[in-house]
Write a protein that holds these residues in place. Structure first.
Motif, PDB file in Angstrom:
ATOM      1  N   GLN A  47     -18.497  81.903  47.712  1.00  0.00           N
ATOM      2  CA  GLN A  47     -19.478  81.084  46.988  1.00  0.00           C
ATOM      3  C   GLN A  47     -18.804  79.865  46.363  1.00  0.00           C
ATOM      4  N   GLU A  51     -19.489  75.811  47.355  1.00  0.00           N
ATOM      5  CA  GLU A  51     -19.834  74.779  46.368  1.00  0.00           C
ATOM      6  C   GLU A  51     -18.824  73.631  46.384  1.00  0.00           C
ATOM      7  N   GLY A  55     -21.802  72.399  49.037  1.00  0.00           N
ATOM      8  CA  GLY A  55     -22.986  73.237  48.937  1.00  0.00           C
ATOM      9  C   GLY A  55     -23.416  73.845  50.258  1.00  0.00           C
ATOM     10  N   SER A  58     -23.996  71.737  53.532  1.00  0.00           N
ATOM     11  CA  SER A  58     -22.893  70.927  54.021  1.00  0.00           C
ATOM     12  C   SER A  58     -22.313  71.523  55.302  1.00  0.00           C
TER      13      SER A  58
END
Length: 88
Positions: A47, A51, A55, A58
């Motif tokens: 995760q 990010e 994100g 992407s």
């Protein structure tokens, strides 16, 4: 050590002992085996990488997203109760 096996594609840290993990949003906790904790940390790390790479939409995070989806499926299959408490 438990009888659970991590899949061959798993490239994360393999712990030798489990631990209790607390959901930061609900405050609920669950005791995980070494394998479950290894996979949980892999999911949390994925995760963060997603990010950092722009994100979930992407292209730079696409491969990480695929591995994270496999990790979530593994976790749901191996310990549905812990999945509901910690990841759902």
């Amino acid at each position: 050590m438990s009888k659970q096996k991590l899949p061959e594609w798993f490239r994360g840290q393999l712990y030798t002992t489990g631990d209790t993990v607390t959901n930061p949003f609900s405050g609920e906790s669950y005791k995980l085996t070494a394998e479950e904790l290894s996979m949980y940390d892999f999911i949390m790390g994925s995760q963060m990488v997603i990010e950092m790479r722009g994100g979930p939409f992407s292209r730079a995070s696409f491969e990480v997203q695929k591995d994270m989806a496999k990790a979530l499926d593994w976790f749901r299959h191996n310990n549905a109760k812990a999945y509901m408490v910690l990841l759902d």
